[in-house]
Motif scaffolding. Structure first.
Motif, PDB file in Angstrom:
ATOM      1  N   ALA A 138       6.012  -8.918  13.901  1.00 50.96           N
ATOM      2  CA  ALA A 138       5.821  -7.604  13.160  1.00 50.96           C
ATOM      3  C   ALA A 138       4.150  -7.301  13.326  1.00 50.96           C
ATOM      4  CB  ALA A 138       6.147  -7.659  11.711  1.00 50.96           C
ATOM      5  N   PHE A 139       3.900  -5.975  13.474  1.00 56.10           N
ATOM      6  CA  PHE A 139       2.564  -5.345  13.557  1.00 56.10           C
ATOM      7  C   PHE A 139       2.502  -4.340  12.674  1.00 56.10           C
ATOM      8  CE2 PHE A 139       3.583  -7.235  17.809  1.00 56.10           C
ATOM      9  CZ  PHE A 139       2.201  -7.609  18.117  1.00 56.10           C
ATOM     10  N   PHE A 140       1.556  -4.630  11.579  1.00 56.26           N
ATOM     11  CA  PHE A 140       1.219  -3.866  10.429  1.00 56.26           C
ATOM     12  C   PHE A 140       0.090  -2.824  10.919  1.00 56.26           C
ATOM     13  CE2 PHE A 140       3.834  -6.955   8.501  1.00 56.26           C
ATOM     14  CZ  PHE A 140       4.397  -6.433   7.239  1.00 56.26           C
ATOM     15  N   VAL A 141       0.420  -1.466  11.122  1.00 55.32           N
ATOM     16  CA  VAL A 141      -0.505  -0.412  11.596  1.00 55.32           C
ATOM     17  C   VAL A 141      -1.342   0.298  10.466  1.00 55.32           C
ATOM     18  CG1 VAL A 141      -0.223   1.667  12.831  1.00 55.32           C
ATOM     19  CG2 VAL A 141       1.557  -0.290  13.291  1.00 55.32           C
ATOM     20  N   VAL A 142      -2.578   0.431  11.061  1.00 59.44           N
ATOM     21  CA  VAL A 142      -3.337   1.390  10.283  1.00 59.44           C
ATOM     22  C   VAL A 142      -3.647   2.508  11.193  1.00 59.44           C
ATOM     23  CG1 VAL A 142      -5.852   1.364   9.073  1.00 59.44           C
ATOM     24  CG2 VAL A 142      -4.314  -0.840   9.280  1.00 59.44           C
ATOM     25  N   HIS A 166      -7.071   1.310   5.367  1.00 58.02           N
ATOM     26  CA  HIS A 166      -7.358   0.010   4.996  1.00 58.02           C
ATOM     27  C   HIS A 166      -8.167  -0.054   3.864  1.00 58.02           C
ATOM     28  CE1 HIS A 166      -8.091  -4.398   5.603  1.00 58.02           C
ATOM     29  NE2 HIS A 166      -7.101  -4.173   6.174  1.00 58.02           N
ATOM     30  N   PRO A 167      -7.876   0.729   2.680  1.00 60.22           N
ATOM     31  CA  PRO A 167      -8.706   0.773   1.383  1.00 60.22           C
ATOM     32  C   PRO A 167      -8.153  -0.540   0.523  1.00 60.22           C
ATOM     33  CG  PRO A 167      -6.791   1.936   0.935  1.00 60.22           C
ATOM     34  CD  PRO A 167      -6.570   1.442   2.565  1.00 60.22           C
ATOM     35  N   ALA A 168      -9.299  -1.024  -0.419  1.00 59.55           N
ATOM     36  CA  ALA A 168      -9.117  -2.139  -1.398  1.00 59.55           C
ATOM     37  C   ALA A 168      -8.456  -1.315  -2.475  1.00 59.55           C
ATOM     38  CB  ALA A 168     -10.144  -2.845  -1.635  1.00 59.55           C
ATOM     39  N   LEU A 169      -7.310  -1.722  -3.148  1.00 57.94           N
ATOM     40  CA  LEU A 169      -6.689  -1.204  -4.294  1.00 57.94           C
ATOM     41  C   LEU A 169      -7.794  -1.182  -5.477  1.00 57.94           C
ATOM     42  CD1 LEU A 169      -4.451   0.339  -6.023  1.00 57.94           C
ATOM     43  CD2 LEU A 169      -3.265  -2.048  -6.009  1.00 57.94           C
ATOM     44  N   ALA A 200      -4.300   4.210  -8.591  1.00 60.17           N
ATOM     45  CA  ALA A 200      -3.195   4.090  -8.056  1.00 60.17           C
ATOM     46  C   ALA A 200      -2.888   5.290  -7.138  1.00 60.17           C
ATOM     47  CB  ALA A 200      -2.180   3.841  -9.069  1.00 60.17           C
ATOM     48  N   ASP A 201      -2.982   6.505  -7.697  1.00 62.01           N
ATOM     49  CA  ASP A 201      -2.554   7.840  -7.081  1.00 62.01           C
ATOM     50  C   ASP A 201      -3.111   7.876  -5.799  1.00 62.01           C
ATOM     51  OD1 ASP A 201      -0.864   8.278  -9.203  1.00 62.01           O
ATOM     52  OD2 ASP A 201      -2.147   9.777 -10.110  1.00 62.01           O
ATOM     53  N   ALA A 202      -4.360   7.812  -5.693  1.00 63.12           N
ATOM     54  CA  ALA A 202      -5.214   7.880  -4.456  1.00 63.12           C
ATOM     55  C   ALA A 202      -4.634   7.071  -3.363  1.00 63.12           C
ATOM     56  CB  ALA A 202      -6.639   7.766  -4.654  1.00 63.12           C
ATOM     57  N   TYR A 203      -4.384   5.626  -3.813  1.00 58.41           N
ATOM     58  CA  TYR A 203      -3.939   4.504  -3.064  1.00 58.41           C
ATOM     59  C   TYR A 203      -2.544   4.958  -2.558  1.00 58.41           C
ATOM     60  CZ  TYR A 203      -3.252  -0.171  -1.469  1.00 58.41           C
ATOM     61  OH  TYR A 203      -3.066  -1.408  -0.918  1.00 58.41           O
ATOM     62  N   LEU A 204      -1.688   5.295  -3.209  1.00 62.21           N
ATOM     63  CA  LEU A 204      -0.415   5.747  -2.620  1.00 62.21           C
ATOM     64  C   LEU A 204      -0.550   7.005  -1.756  1.00 62.21           C
ATOM     65  CD1 LEU A 204       1.442   5.211  -6.125  1.00 62.21           C
ATOM     66  CD2 LEU A 204       1.963   3.798  -4.227  1.00 62.21           C
ATOM     67  N   ALA A 205      -1.496   7.909  -2.115  1.00 66.63           N
ATOM     68  CA  ALA A 205      -1.531   9.052  -1.269  1.00 66.63           C
ATOM     69  C   ALA A 205      -1.959   8.446   0.431  1.00 66.63           C
ATOM     70  CB  ALA A 205      -2.461  10.170  -1.678  1.00 66.63           C
ATOM     71  N   LEU A 264      -4.602  -8.312   1.086  1.00 64.10           N
ATOM     72  CA  LEU A 264      -3.914  -8.812   0.117  1.00 64.10           C
ATOM     73  C   LEU A 264      -4.207  -8.398  -1.344  1.00 64.10           C
ATOM     74  CD1 LEU A 264      -3.247 -12.344   1.844  1.00 64.10           C
ATOM     75  CD2 LEU A 264      -2.187  -9.930   2.366  1.00 64.10           C
ATOM     76  N   ASP A 265      -4.725  -7.194  -1.400  1.00 60.92           N
ATOM     77  CA  ASP A 265      -5.467  -6.814  -2.840  1.00 60.92           C
ATOM     78  C   ASP A 265      -4.406  -5.948  -3.449  1.00 60.92           C
ATOM     79  OD1 ASP A 265      -6.733  -5.923  -4.923  1.00 60.92           O
ATOM     80  OD2 ASP A 265      -8.123  -4.747  -3.563  1.00 60.92           O
ATOM     81  N   GLU A 266      -3.814  -6.388  -4.480  1.00 63.99           N
ATOM     82  CA  GLU A 266      -2.822  -5.747  -5.257  1.00 63.99           C
ATOM     83  C   GLU A 266      -3.337  -5.413  -6.594  1.00 63.99           C
ATOM     84  OE1 GLU A 266       1.529  -6.629  -5.901  1.00 63.99           O
ATOM     85  OE2 GLU A 266       1.202  -8.623  -4.795  1.00 63.99           O
ATOM     86  N   GLY A 267      -4.614  -5.024  -6.539  1.00 65.17           N
ATOM     87  CA  GLY A 267      -5.587  -4.813  -7.945  1.00 65.17           C
ATOM     88  C   GLY A 267      -6.187  -5.522  -8.376  1.00 65.17           C
ATOM     89  N   GLY A 268      -6.480  -6.749  -8.027  1.00 66.79           N
ATOM     90  CA  GLY A 268      -7.047  -7.814  -8.767  1.00 66.79           C
ATOM     91  C   GLY A 268      -6.391  -8.073 -10.127  1.00 66.79           C
ATOM     92  N   THR A 269      -7.201  -8.075 -11.274  1.00 64.57           N
ATOM     93  CA  THR A 269      -6.896  -8.299 -12.588  1.00 64.57           C
ATOM     94  C   THR A 269      -6.288  -7.126 -13.404  1.00 64.57           C
ATOM     95  OG1 THR A 269      -9.139  -7.983 -13.315  1.00 64.57           O
ATOM     96  CG2 THR A 269      -8.358 -10.227 -12.873  1.00 64.57           C
ATOM     97  N   ASP A 270      -6.306  -5.926 -12.553  1.00 69.80           N
ATOM     98  CA  ASP A 270      -5.791  -4.725 -13.164  1.00 69.80           C
ATOM     99  C   ASP A 270      -4.180  -4.490 -13.221  1.00 69.80           C
ATOM    100  OD1 ASP A 270      -5.161  -2.195 -14.028  1.00 69.80           O
ATOM    101  OD2 ASP A 270      -6.865  -1.322 -13.122  1.00 69.80           O
TER     102      ASP A 270
END
Length: 305
Positions: free
Chosen positions: A57-61, A94-97, A102-107, A131-137
């Motif tokens: 699988a190739f995860f595309v940016v 390729h942003p860090a959450l 969350a809204d900008a990330y989903l956009a 692999l960043d799901e938001g740290g401690t948030d």
């Protein structure tokens, strides 16, 4: 033998198997330290074919297409699919959450989804950059998890990681500096690091799950993969691993788990182990960059302290 007993034995046999899928992040990547992007894609496809890997699988940016050497990137992604592999969403830029709402990330995910829509080989997986799901948030994490579910996307998680991006970066730095690189030693470091990471994940899975899931190895579309993916697959098989498809990996029951941990960053198996109270180490040691960097300098550059 009674049918029910045979079914139980078969289930136990499957649970004990060492199976692993190969996944590559950040396609289409920019030029690396040794190869043009086109050369790299051709070599990765040839290496996977030589190793008889039916599906990676190739995860595309898609945002990478705007890079100075991004021309031809769309054709390179299509070439992976034409060779029998699959593609999935890795965000547009390729942003860090943890660095955005969350809204900008989903956009940003939607923007990548628009580019991917209708393409052959597309799977409904999303892999978090870094692999960043938001740290401690946890509130942000849960908002994005809900947003992915609403879009029909599932987590393109990993369970095996050797930080190959760091090995490639170190090689690129040495190349720019004109430092002599022992290419045989670089191959050995690349291969052994990822085999050791898979073996570490096998042991961690037994502690955290009591069984072997289909492991998911995180690689990147690097020059190192282009040179040595066939060698890596051969070394994995020598340790008893069977190369599974990404489709099979993401059908494993582990895919339905959403651990609630103090930090949501890291691979899924680590998070499960953390939630279940498995004692450290839960993290393969060469993902600690100070350890990895020291090994690279000693083994590849032959530097002495």
């Amino acid at each position: 033998m009674k049918r029910w007993l045979l079914a139980v034995l078969m289930a136990l046999l499957v649970a004990a198997q060492k199976r692993i899928a190969l996944t590559f992040d950040d396609a289409p990547r920019a030029r690396g330290p040794f190869l043009t992007p086109e050369e790299r894609t051709a070599r990765i496809i040839a290496g996977l074919r030589k190793a008889k890997v039916r599906q990676a699988a190739f995860f595309v940016v898609p945002g990478n297409l705007a890079a100075p050497d991004g021309a031809g990137g769309e054709q390179r992604v299509a070439a992976y699919v034409a060779a029998g592999h699959v593609i999935a969403n890795h965000s547009f830029s390729h942003p860090a959450l943890k660095s955005m709402t969350a809204d900008a990330y989903l956009a940003d995910i939607d923007r990548a989804g628009d580019w991917l829509k209708g393409r052959r080989g597309l799977r409904r997986w999303y892999r978090f950059p870094f692999l960043d799901e938001g740290g401690t948030d946890n509130a942000k994490r849960d908002a994005v998890r809900a947003g992915l579910a609403a879009r029909g996307l599932s987590n393109g998680y990993v369970t095996v990681d050797g930080s190959d991006w760091n090995i490639e970066n170190l090689a690129a730095q040495a190349r720019r500096a004109g430092t002599s690189i022992d290419m045989d030693a670089l191959r050995d470091l690349y291969v052994k690091t990822h085999v050791e990471s898979a073996e570490f994940a096998e042991r961690l899975a037994e502690k955290a799950l009591g069984r072997q899931p289909v492991q998911v190895m995180l690689l990147h579309e690097t020059d190192l993969a282009a040179y040595w993916i066939a060698d890596l697959v051969a070394a994995l098989r020598a340790k008893g691993w069977t190369i599974a498809t990404a489709d099979a990996a993401y059908r494993d029951p582990i895919a339905k788990l959403h651990p609630d941990t103090p930090s949501a960053q890291g691979n899924l198996l680590e998070a499960i182990a953390w939630q279940k109270g498995v004692p450290a180490p839960r993290w393969y040691e060469r993902n600690t960059l100070s350890i990895a960097d020291s090994l690279f300098r000693a083994r590849v550059l032959h530097e002495t302290q």
